[in-house]
Design an enzyme around this catalytic site. Sequence first.
Site, PDB file in Angstrom:
ATOM      1  N   ARG A 141      11.541  -6.936   4.486  1.00  0.00           N
ATOM      2  CA  ARG A 141      11.522  -5.518   4.872  1.00  0.00           C
ATOM      3  C   ARG A 141      12.237  -5.319   6.201  1.00  0.00           C
ATOM      4  NH1 ARG A 141       5.822  -2.541   4.937  1.00  0.00           N
ATOM      5  NH2 ARG A 141       5.502  -3.531   6.940  1.00  0.00           N
ATOM      6  N   ARG A 164      -9.447   1.000   9.098  1.00  0.00           N
ATOM      7  CA  ARG A 164      -8.972  -0.339   9.433  1.00  0.00           C
ATOM      8  C   ARG A 164     -10.099  -1.239   9.934  1.00  0.00           C
ATOM      9  NH1 ARG A 164      -3.280   0.216   8.879  1.00  0.00           N
ATOM     10  NH2 ARG A 164      -2.195  -1.446   9.963  1.00  0.00           N
ATOM     11  N   ARG A 186      11.188  -2.082  11.927  1.00  0.00           N
ATOM     12  CA  ARG A 186      10.105  -1.518  12.715  1.00  0.00           C
ATOM     13  C   ARG A 186       9.812  -2.445  13.870  1.00  0.00           C
ATOM     14  NH1 ARG A 186       5.360  -0.289   8.501  1.00  0.00           N
ATOM     15  NH2 ARG A 186       4.219  -1.281  10.192  1.00  0.00           N
ATOM     16  N   LYS A 221       0.832  -1.203   0.000  1.00  0.00           N
ATOM     17  CA  LYS A 221       0.000   0.000   0.000  1.00  0.00           C
ATOM     18  C   LYS A 221       0.870   1.259   0.000  1.00  0.00           C
ATOM     19  CE  LYS A 221      -2.296  -0.928   3.841  1.00  0.00           C
ATOM     20  NZ  LYS A 221      -1.691  -2.231   4.227  1.00  0.00           N
ATOM     21  N   ARG A 272      -0.989  -9.031  13.250  1.00  0.00           N
ATOM     22  CA  ARG A 272      -1.496  -8.009  12.320  1.00  0.00           C
ATOM     23  C   ARG A 272      -2.336  -8.648  11.221  1.00  0.00           C
ATOM     24  NH1 ARG A 272       3.878  -5.536  10.757  1.00  0.00           N
ATOM     25  NH2 ARG A 272       2.788  -4.070   9.408  1.00  0.00           N
TER      26      ARG A 272
HETATM   27  P1  AMP Z   1       0.765   0.270   9.162  1.00  0.00           P
HETATM   28  O1  AMP Z   1       2.001   1.083   8.960  1.00  0.00           O
HETATM   29  O2  AMP Z   1      -0.408   0.792   8.358  1.00  0.00           O
HETATM   30  O3  AMP Z   1       0.976  -1.198   8.955  1.00  0.00           O
HETATM   31  O4  AMP Z   1       0.330   0.455  10.696  1.00  0.00           O
HETATM   32  C1  AMP Z   1       1.177   0.054  11.738  1.00  0.00           C
HETATM   33  C2  AMP Z   1       0.391  -0.039  13.033  1.00  0.00           C
HETATM   34  O5  AMP Z   1      -0.160   1.245  13.348  1.00  0.00           O
HETATM   35  C3  AMP Z   1      -0.816  -0.969  12.994  1.00  0.00           C
HETATM   36  O6  AMP Z   1      -0.464  -2.322  13.232  1.00  0.00           O
HETATM   37  C4  AMP Z   1      -1.670  -0.378  14.112  1.00  0.00           C
HETATM   38  O7  AMP Z   1      -1.154  -0.717  15.379  1.00  0.00           O
HETATM   39  C5  AMP Z   1      -1.451   1.110  13.916  1.00  0.00           C
HETATM   40  N1  AMP Z   1      -2.428   1.679  12.960  1.00  0.00           N
HETATM   41  C6  AMP Z   1      -2.184   2.208  11.731  1.00  0.00           C
HETATM   42  N2  AMP Z   1      -3.303   2.639  11.153  1.00  0.00           N
HETATM   43  C7  AMP Z   1      -4.305   2.366  12.037  1.00  0.00           C
HETATM   44  C8  AMP Z   1      -5.708   2.556  12.012  1.00  0.00           C
HETATM   45  N3  AMP Z   1      -6.339   3.110  10.966  1.00  0.00           N
HETATM   46  N4  AMP Z   1      -6.423   2.151  13.098  1.00  0.00           N
HETATM   47  C9  AMP Z   1      -5.829   1.608  14.176  1.00  0.00           C
HETATM   48  N5  AMP Z   1      -4.505   1.381  14.242  1.00  0.00           N
HETATM   49  C10 AMP Z   1      -3.741   1.759  13.192  1.00  0.00           C
END
Ligand code: AMP
Length: 197
Positions: free
Chosen positions: A127, A88, A136, A13, A147
């Site tokens: 990654r 989400r 990360r 994404k 996740r």
């Molecule tokens: P991402 O970089 O999109 O994979 O997000 C990393 C982490 O941030 C996720 O595993 C959640 O803990 C948190 N996170 C990101 N976006 C959201 C969202 N829209 N709602 C809730 N938690 C989020």
Amino acid sequence: MKLILLGPPGAGKGTQAKLIEEAKGCVQLSTGDMLRAAVAAGTEIGQRADVIMARGELVPDEIVVSIISDRIDEPDCANGFILDGFPRNVAQAEALDKMLQSKGMQLDAVVELGVDDKILVSRIEKRAAETDGGPRADDNVEALKRRLEVYHKQTAPLIGYYSDKGILKTVDGMAEIDVVSREIATVLETEGTRGIP
Ligand code: AMP
């Protein structure tokens, strides 16, 4: 153009959002990036989000909804935006609908990147190994498993949610980056997408 990129962690994404940003001049809005910045800056939100993110769980809806609402009001979003990692779950999608309506905006399309879970695990491991400054906190196999579970349980229902609204486009996210990017460009030009310039 106002777009959502939907797909599991590691589906590409972020990569595709950056390419669309360059091509169309609309801004990538990644809630994950914003939350990581808040964690790094040690803000109150960052302190609340830190442990939750490391576990691979979702941070509370009201936090991400308010972050996105404020961000959309920034002048650089006037040309449009690509939501990457938001919404989400269905509650966030409903909050987004209300938020956009109150701002006099509407979504043009939701693009789902379809990827197999097994491929995701190997992408995330890669990654984690390649990231400068160390991986990360949530790029490890245990957090990734969580996740993915969270994605299937809470986020995947959005596929039906946006399909019912007639704005869902599905793209094979397992192809090479430029192939995926071309396919996204193609689906955004086809009928059923609202108001793409
Ligand atoms: P991402 O970089 O999109 O994979 O997000 C990393 C982490 O941030 C996720 O595993 C959640 O803990 C948190 N996170 C990101 N976006 C959201 C969202 N829209 N709602 C809730 N938690 C989020």
